[in-house]
Design a protein around this motif. Structure first.
Motif, mmCIF file in Angstrom:
data_model
loop_
_atom_site.group_PDB
_atom_site.id
_atom_site.type_symbol
_atom_site.label_atom_id
_atom_site.label_comp_id
_atom_site.label_asym_id
_atom_site.label_seq_id
_atom_site.Cartn_x
_atom_site.Cartn_y
_atom_site.Cartn_z
ATOM 1 N N PRO A 36 0.794 -1.229 0.000
ATOM 2 C CA PRO A 36 0.000 0.000 0.000
ATOM 3 C C PRO A 36 0.829 1.283 0.000
ATOM 4 C CG PRO A 36 -0.947 -1.593 1.505
ATOM 5 C CD PRO A 36 0.368 -2.168 1.055
ATOM 6 N N ASP A 37 1.917 1.306 0.762
ATOM 7 C CA ASP A 37 2.734 2.519 0.809
ATOM 8 C C ASP A 37 3.311 2.840 -0.565
ATOM 9 O OD1 ASP A 37 2.218 2.844 3.467
ATOM 10 O OD2 ASP A 37 4.166 2.125 4.174
ATOM 11 N N GLY A 38 3.813 1.804 -1.222
ATOM 12 C CA GLY A 38 4.388 2.009 -2.552
ATOM 13 C C GLY A 38 3.333 2.400 -3.565
ATOM 14 N N ALA A 39 2.155 1.761 -3.486
ATOM 15 C CA ALA A 39 1.071 2.081 -4.406
ATOM 16 C C ALA A 39 0.586 3.509 -4.192
ATOM 17 C CB ALA A 39 -0.082 1.102 -4.217
ATOM 18 N N GLY A 40 0.490 3.919 -2.925
ATOM 19 C CA GLY A 40 0.065 5.280 -2.629
ATOM 20 C C GLY A 40 1.032 6.311 -3.193
ATOM 21 N N LYS A 41 2.331 6.028 -3.085
ATOM 22 C CA LYS A 41 3.331 6.947 -3.631
ATOM 23 C C LYS A 41 3.230 7.024 -5.156
ATOM 24 C CE LYS A 41 6.608 6.331 0.181
ATOM 25 N NZ LYS A 41 7.906 5.741 0.614
ATOM 26 N N LEU A 42 3.025 5.882 -5.805
ATOM 27 C CA LEU A 42 2.865 5.886 -7.258
ATOM 28 C C LEU A 42 1.639 6.680 -7.668
ATOM 29 C CD1 LEU A 42 3.738 2.160 -8.104
ATOM 30 C CD2 LEU A 42 5.034 4.184 -8.820
ATOM 31 N N MET A 43 0.547 6.502 -6.941
ATOM 32 C CA MET A 43 -0.682 7.208 -7.279
ATOM 33 C C MET A 43 -0.513 8.717 -7.125
ATOM 34 S SD MET A 43 -4.526 6.785 -5.656
ATOM 35 C CE MET A 43 -4.057 7.379 -4.025
ATOM 36 N N MET A 44 0.071 9.150 -6.004
ATOM 37 C CA MET A 44 0.198 10.581 -5.765
ATOM 38 C C MET A 44 1.229 11.227 -6.688
ATOM 39 S SD MET A 44 -2.217 10.941 -3.773
ATOM 40 C CE MET A 44 -2.042 12.727 -3.670
ATOM 41 N N ALA A 45 2.147 10.430 -7.219
ATOM 42 C CA ALA A 45 3.145 10.957 -8.152
ATOM 43 C C ALA A 45 2.678 10.917 -9.600
ATOM 44 C CB ALA A 45 4.448 10.162 -8.009
ATOM 45 N N LEU A 46 1.495 10.371 -9.827
ATOM 46 C CA LEU A 46 0.994 10.244 -11.193
ATOM 47 C C LEU A 46 0.871 11.617 -11.852
ATOM 48 C CD1 LEU A 46 -0.197 8.276 -13.349
ATOM 49 C CD2 LEU A 46 -2.443 8.771 -12.363
ATOM 50 N N ASN A 47 1.423 11.735 -13.037
ATOM 51 C CA ASN A 47 1.297 12.960 -13.825
ATOM 52 C C ASN A 47 -0.094 12.965 -14.446
ATOM 53 O OD1 ASN A 47 1.301 14.808 -16.050
ATOM 54 N ND2 ASN A 47 3.538 14.791 -16.053
ATOM 55 N N ILE A 48 -0.997 13.771 -13.889
ATOM 56 C CA ILE A 48 -2.390 13.725 -14.305
ATOM 57 C C ILE A 48 -2.560 14.170 -15.753
ATOM 58 C CG2 ILE A 48 -4.703 14.590 -13.845
ATOM 59 C CD1 ILE A 48 -3.626 12.574 -11.829
ATOM 60 N N ALA A 49 -1.791 15.171 -16.160
ATOM 61 C CA ALA A 49 -1.895 15.629 -17.546
ATOM 62 C C ALA A 49 -1.509 14.512 -18.509
ATOM 63 C CB ALA A 49 -1.021 16.858 -17.758
ATOM 64 N N ALA A 62 -18.505 3.115 -15.738
ATOM 65 C CA ALA A 62 -18.767 2.287 -14.564
ATOM 66 C C ALA A 62 -17.634 2.460 -13.552
ATOM 67 C CB ALA A 62 -18.915 0.825 -14.961
ATOM 68 N N PRO A 63 -17.725 3.476 -12.693
ATOM 69 C CA PRO A 63 -16.709 3.637 -11.651
ATOM 70 C C PRO A 63 -16.957 2.680 -10.485
ATOM 71 C CG PRO A 63 -18.338 5.394 -11.472
ATOM 72 C CD PRO A 63 -18.725 4.563 -12.670
ATOM 73 N N TYR A 64 -15.916 1.964 -10.107
ATOM 74 C CA TYR A 64 -15.997 1.089 -8.939
ATOM 75 C C TYR A 64 -15.244 1.769 -7.799
ATOM 76 C CZ TYR A 64 -17.761 -3.106 -11.382
ATOM 77 O OH TYR A 64 -18.528 -4.019 -12.074
ATOM 78 N N TYR A 65 -15.970 2.088 -6.734
ATOM 79 C CA TYR A 65 -15.419 2.759 -5.548
ATOM 80 C C TYR A 65 -14.363 3.791 -5.948
ATOM 81 C CZ TYR A 65 -13.462 -1.987 -6.137
ATOM 82 O OH TYR A 65 -13.007 -3.172 -6.644
ATOM 83 N N GLY A 66 -14.799 4.703 -6.837
ATOM 84 C CA GLY A 66 -13.875 5.648 -7.447
ATOM 85 C C GLY A 66 -13.345 6.703 -6.495
ATOM 86 N N VAL A 67 -12.050 6.950 -6.578
ATOM 87 C CA VAL A 67 -11.363 7.922 -5.744
ATOM 88 C C VAL A 67 -10.610 8.894 -6.649
ATOM 89 C CG1 VAL A 67 -9.604 8.249 -3.966
ATOM 90 C CG2 VAL A 67 -11.065 6.217 -3.910
ATOM 91 N N ILE A 68 -10.759 10.208 -6.386
ATOM 92 C CA ILE A 68 -10.002 11.211 -7.133
ATOM 93 C C ILE A 68 -9.214 12.028 -6.114
ATOM 94 C CG2 ILE A 68 -10.124 13.085 -8.813
ATOM 95 C CD1 ILE A 68 -12.873 12.088 -9.622
ATOM 96 N N PRO A 69 -7.989 11.593 -5.762
ATOM 97 C CA PRO A 69 -7.253 12.251 -4.686
ATOM 98 C C PRO A 69 -6.472 13.486 -5.112
ATOM 99 C CG PRO A 69 -6.006 10.385 -5.478
ATOM 100 C CD PRO A 69 -7.286 10.414 -6.274
ATOM 101 N N TRP A 70 -6.453 13.777 -6.421
ATOM 102 C CA TRP A 70 -5.659 14.894 -6.895
ATOM 103 C C TRP A 70 -6.550 16.124 -7.087
ATOM 104 C CZ3 TRP A 70 -6.621 10.468 -9.815
ATOM 105 C CH2 TRP A 70 -5.698 9.435 -9.672
ATOM 106 N N PRO A 71 -6.281 17.230 -6.366
ATOM 107 C CA PRO A 71 -7.106 18.436 -6.513
ATOM 108 C C PRO A 71 -7.146 18.946 -7.948
ATOM 109 C CG PRO A 71 -5.736 18.593 -4.556
ATOM 110 C CD PRO A 71 -5.281 17.369 -5.297
ATOM 111 N N SER A 72 -6.058 18.738 -8.685
ATOM 112 C CA SER A 72 -5.981 19.252 -10.058
ATOM 113 C C SER A 72 -6.732 18.390 -11.056
ATOM 114 C CB SER A 72 -4.515 19.345 -10.492
ATOM 115 O OG SER A 72 -3.910 18.052 -10.498
ATOM 116 N N ALA A 73 -7.278 17.260 -10.616
ATOM 117 C CA ALA A 73 -7.892 16.317 -11.555
ATOM 118 C C ALA A 73 -9.396 16.193 -11.381
ATOM 119 C CB ALA A 73 -7.250 14.938 -11.408
#
Length: 223
Positions: free
Chosen positions: A66-79, A128-139
């Motif tokens: 989870p820690d590694g996945a969370g870091k990958l998600m938050m580092a995702l280049n949304i553009a 069809a979003p499954y338990y969708g999360v959008i953690p990036w304010p810019s997205a």
């Protein structure tokens, strides 16, 4: 069953996993990355009569922790992710010989399913979003731009996308005149569809959600 593919992404390229033939379905990964479970979901959609594609939004990286996945998600280049998702839509339109596609996403991918539906209303007819999360304010997506029918699958016990947030999202979409229905599965937890995680997997809820999603796609993409 499927094959790895590289497709154009607005001046760049993105890799992905594609399988099947028939109407196009974009499958968007959880925060773990393009892991075997997501490839298996692509294969399931292929077996159900669709052309399914999961783009690798982390471009070769993944995590089992989870820690590694969370870091990958938050580092995702949304553009860039938006460009990758749009390129994936274009490939599905080309492969399926249809101007319309469906999109399904899980966890992070559920949030991105709404993002791409807003970004590509010209092509996304069902979401069809499954338990969708959008953690990036810019997205945060422009929900008013969505043209797709939205049928979401959410969990009762979910610290990421809780029932109150789910109902608020449903209400907002309906206020905007969208065809939106969010189903909250009693007794389930976040990621209940992921059968590679026995601690949260719920077979009955997964089957119900799967049948509803495939029916949605068949209906919306048959025209």
């Amino acid at each position: 069953m499927g094959e790895n593919v590289t497709f154009k992404s607005n001046g760049h390229t993105c890799d992905g996993y594609i399988a099947g033939s028939g109407p196009g379905v974009l499958v968007i990964q959880e925060w773990w990355g393009l892991v075997p479970h997501i490839r298996d979901v692509v294969d399931r959609f292929a077996a159900a009569g669709f052309t399914a594609l999961a783009p690798d939004l982390y471009h070769g990286e993944s995590s089992t922790e989870p820690d590694g996945a969370g870091k990958l998600m938050m580092a995702l280049n949304i553009a860039q992710a938006g460009k990758d998702l749009s390129g994936a839509v274009d490939l599905l339109v080309e492969r399926s010989a249809s101007g319309k596609v469906g999109v399904v996403g899980y966890c992070m991918g559920g949030g991105l399913a709404l993002v791409v539906a807003a970004q590509r209303p010209d092509a996304v007819a069902a979401c069809a979003p499954y338990y969708g999360v959008i953690p990036w304010p810019s997205a945060q997506p422009d929900l008013s731009a969505i043209a797709a029918t939205v049928v979401g699958e959410y969990a009762e016990h979910d610290d990421f996308a809780n029932p109150d947030a789910t109902r608020a999202l449903e209400a907002r979409l309906r206020e905007l005149g969208k065809d939106a229905t969010m189903h909250i599965h009693a007794g389930t937890h976040h990621a209940f569809f992921n059968d590679s995680r026995p601690e949260v997997f719920d077979a009955a809820a997964s089957a119900e959600a799967w049948n509803r999603t495939t029916a949605l796609f068949r209906s919306a993409l048959s025209a």
